[in-house]
Motif scaffolding. Structure first.
Motif, PDB file in Angstrom:
ATOM      1  N   ALA A  50       0.802  -1.184   0.012  1.00 55.53           N
ATOM      2  CA  ALA A  50      -0.061   0.052  -0.110  1.00 55.53           C
ATOM      3  C   ALA A  50       0.815   1.262   0.113  1.00 55.53           C
ATOM      4  N   MET A  51       2.113   1.249   0.701  1.00 58.33           N
ATOM      5  CA  MET A  51       2.898   2.276   0.794  1.00 58.33           C
ATOM      6  C   MET A  51       3.299   2.619  -0.466  1.00 58.33           C
ATOM      7  N   LEU A  52       3.930   1.710  -1.325  1.00 60.37           N
ATOM      8  CA  LEU A  52       4.258   1.951  -2.670  1.00 60.37           C
ATOM      9  C   LEU A  52       3.240   2.516  -3.624  1.00 60.37           C
ATOM     10  N   LEU A  54       3.437   6.415  -5.237  1.00 60.27           N
ATOM     11  CA  LEU A  54       3.446   6.489  -6.697  1.00 60.27           C
ATOM     12  C   LEU A  54       2.280   7.448  -6.973  1.00 60.27           C
ATOM     13  N   ASP A  55       1.259   7.244  -6.280  1.00 62.16           N
ATOM     14  CA  ASP A  55       0.070   8.352  -6.217  1.00 62.16           C
ATOM     15  C   ASP A  55       0.739   9.866  -6.042  1.00 62.16           C
ATOM     16  N   ASP A  56       1.287   9.975  -4.949  1.00 60.92           N
ATOM     17  CA  ASP A  56       1.845  11.410  -4.669  1.00 60.92           C
ATOM     18  C   ASP A  56       2.753  11.729  -5.720  1.00 60.92           C
ATOM     19  N   ALA A  57       3.969  10.845  -6.218  1.00 62.65           N
ATOM     20  CA  ALA A  57       4.658  11.270  -7.172  1.00 62.65           C
ATOM     21  C   ALA A  57       3.874  11.796  -8.438  1.00 62.65           C
ATOM     22  N   HIS A  58       2.947  10.965  -8.910  1.00 62.61           N
ATOM     23  CA  HIS A  58       2.115  11.179 -10.138  1.00 62.61           C
ATOM     24  C   HIS A  58       1.559  12.423 -10.215  1.00 62.61           C
ATOM     25  N   ARG A  59       0.800  12.799  -9.102  1.00 63.73           N
ATOM     26  CA  ARG A  59       0.319  13.926  -8.807  1.00 63.73           C
ATOM     27  C   ARG A  59       0.973  15.033  -8.800  1.00 63.73           C
ATOM     28  N   GLU A  60       2.046  15.184  -8.080  1.00 61.69           N
ATOM     29  CA  GLU A  60       3.213  16.236  -8.057  1.00 61.69           C
ATOM     30  C   GLU A  60       3.723  16.555  -9.254  1.00 61.69           C
TER      31      GLU A  60
END
Lengths: 215, 425
Positions: B267-269, B273-279
């Motif tokens: 879940a952490m991964l 990835l979600d955060d990185a993608h959004r940013e």
């Protein structure tokens, strides 16, 4: 499928991504001229070409021009145009001749993998894909005192998604509502705007885009 | 000598063998032409004065003679340039957009009056110059050859009374200085005369030192503004081809990774990835907004109409855009002008969105004489003012760089109209 983008980095990224999702990429080139050359030389035409707008030599709109050439010379080939900026004017030029098998998306939509792969597949089978930003531009430009104002907020949402070229099930999935609700909204929209409701997705898009003054 | 472009050699005899002297000679011959032009100008001025009592006829004739007069000025300066080799900037022509405004500007400025003074004085000057040249060329020669003629034509003891005064001795005494004058002084004298004549035209028709300076500054300012515009265009392209492309590539890879990690238990991964993608996407959006503010590519590709359509789409109220069609085709403004107009209208529409509380806005751009008239109106609550450091002040600054003018009419309760006029050939 064929791919034309002048950035090696992007080309590779898109190629990897699509290959991973079962799309067969037959050619991957760096400018519009090479793409047209590839197309005229292959035995089996690709279902779809993904083209970047700004490419060498002038870095203006060669991708768009190439797309128009492809539309004319190889009508069976779908064209999905990618751009760093979406402009309704470009969309209008792209959609002017025929609306089936055309797509126009903001480049960063590629990062929404599922939607992008879906878009490529839809264009490949003759569907229409239009970037939400373009539809927003069109909706914003339409005069406020016209029948559009009579649409409920929900109907406006449905219209927006429909204009992007989504099918009924696509609309239902995007807005997270039921099929029956989608059909009801669409019925209302077409009645309020006094449009003929065609069952084929792309002709329905055409009707809506015509209404919005895009083509 | 450098100043007039005429070479006067220290040894007066050598003047005969310089091209300067021949040019000066021919140039003074053209006084015939400019003298005739002067007659026409004076005749027209007389006509103006005579017709002045008949309502506006005199004024009209006067207004109509101004443009041809400028051509006469130009021709005169051109001939000075041709003969003297010295380039003289002509006095600045009026810049206003319409015929009427140009007329008013001409009447107010010194250029027109100096030009008229030139042509009025030109007639007596031309006559004087021609007379002097003729005298310089003929009189010394006549006196120089007189003794010869006296010897050949008539023996001593002629009937003529004049012969009693002009005896051969006297004639010879006069002939010597006359010949010396002709050989040593005439060319220099004619050259000086030509210089005086050119000086007269240049000082009345040419630009004053101040005007020349203004002209230079205007040119250099245009170059600076054009260079800045080109630089913005270059930065936009560099960002588009560089950072923006890379970020899109990163975001595609992240999207790809995200879709592959979908089935992962980590879940952490997935959240990373979600955060990185959004940013990344936010960064792309930021850069896009930035590059658009530098120079929107569609402006270069498709011109004002298309570029402003997409600006209008971002406005909170419906915007009617009326742009004269020829501005997208045959008489497309320069890149700098297009960009200035684009940002002007963008800023005005941003103001409409932010402050006006309007329900409609219109943008119209049309040709007005030799300029463009841009009008942005809304039916909002009015009270728009230029505040230091505000958006409108920035607009006014940018406009002053292209000699534009900005008028805001915005009474309390609206409507607001911003009218801009810019010169644009």
């Amino acid at each position: 499928m064929m791919l034309a983008d002048d950035s090696v980095l992007l080309r590779e990224g898109i190629r990897r991504l699509l290959t991973d999702h079962g799309v067969d990429i037959t050619a991957s080139v760096g400018d519009a001229e090479d793409l047209l050359k590839e197309l005229s030389e292959v035995d089996v035409l690709p279902d779809v070409c993904v083209v970047d707008v700004r490419m060498p030599p002038t870095f203006l709109d060669e991708g768009l021009r190439a797309a128009l050439v492809i539309r004319q010379r190889w009508p069976a080939v779908g064209v999905l145009v990618l751009s760093q900026y979406v402009e309704e004017r470009y969309a209008a030029e792209l959609l002017r001749s025929r609306i089936d098998g055309v797509g126009y998306l903001l480049k960063d939509r590629v990062a929404d993998v599922d939607e992008f792969v879906d878009a490529v597949n839809r264009v490949a089978v003759g569907g229409t894909v239009i970037d939400p930003d373009v539809v927003q531009q069109l909706l914003a430009r339409a005069p406020k005192d016209d029948p559009l104002a009579r649409l409920t907020p929900r109907e406006r949402e449905v219209l927006t998604v429909m204009a992007q070229g989504q099918s009924n099930s696509g609309i239902a999935a995007t807005l997270v509502i039921g099929h029956a609700a989608v059909e009801k909204h669409i019925g209302n929209i077409f009645t309020k705007l006094d449009l003929y409701n065609d069952s084929a997705d792309h002709r329905r898009v055409l009707a809506v885009l015509r209404y919005l003054g895009a083509t | 000598m450098q100043e007039s472009g005429l070479f006067i050699p220290r040894n007066p005899l050598r003047a005969w063998f310089t091209t300067s002297w021949w040019l000066a000679f021919v140039s003074l011959g053209t006084s015939l032409v400019s003298g005739s032009l002067a007659i026409v100008v004076i005749a027209l001025l007389t006509l103006v004065v005579v017709t002045l009592p008949f309502a506006l006829v005199g004024v009209l004739v006067f207004a109509l003679m101004i443009p041809p007069l400028r051509y006469a000025d130009r021709a005169q300066l051109w001939s000075v340039k041709f003969f003297s080799g010295v380039v003289t900037d002509r006095a600045s022509p009026p810049r206003a957009a319409t015929f009427r405004a140009r007329f008013v500007e001409s009447v107010r400025g010194p250029t027109l009056w100096k030009s008229l003074l030139h042509w009025i004085l030109r007639l007596p000057l031309s006559i004087a110059v021609l007379a002097l040249v003729t005298v310089q060329l003929i009189v010394p020669v006549v006196f120089a050859v007189a003794p010869l003629a006296w010897l050949i034509t008539d023996p001593p003891g002629s009937q003529l009374e004049i012969a009693e005064i002009f005896t051969l001795e006297v004639l010879v005494v006069i002939a010597i200085p006359a010949a010396l004058w002709f050989v040593f002084v005439t060319p220099t004298f004619v050259t000086c005369l030509a210089r005086a004549d050119w000086w007269f035209s240049r000082s009345l028709l040419g630009a004053s030192a101040q005007e020349t300076r203004v002209e230079e500054l205007t040119h250099s300012r245009t170059r600076v503004i054009d260079a800045a515009e080109a630089e913005r265009f270059r930065i936009e392209r560099d960002l588009h081809d560089g950072a923006q492309q890379r970020l899109v590539a990163v975001s595609i890879s992240l999207g790809h990774a995200k879709s592959r990690a979908k089935s992962s238990d980590d879940a952490m991964l997935r959240s990373l990835l979600d955060d990185a993608h959004r940013e990344t996407r936010n960064a792309i959006t930021d850069i896009r907004a930035l590059t658009r503010g530098l120079h929107p590519p569609i402006l270069t590709d498709r011109g004002l109409d298309a570029a402003l359509s997409s600006v209008a789409a971002l406005c909170s109220v419906p915007v009617d855009i009326n742009i004269a069609p020829e501005l997208g085709g045959i008489s497309r403004p320069t890149a700098t002008m297009e960009s200035t107009i684009y940002f002007l209208v963008s800023e005005a529409l941003t103001n409409v969105t932010k402050h006006a509380q309007a329900t409609r806005a219109t943008v119209s751009i049309e040709r007005l004489g030799q300029g463009l008239k841009i009008e942005v109106c809304d039916n909002g609550r009015g009270c728009a003012v230029i505040q230091p450091g505000g958006g409108l002040a920035g607009l006014a600054d940018r406009l002053s760089g292209v000699d534009g003018s900005l008028h805001i009419e915005s009474p309390v309760g609206g409507p607001t109209s911003i009218v801009v006029e810019v010169p644009c050939a």
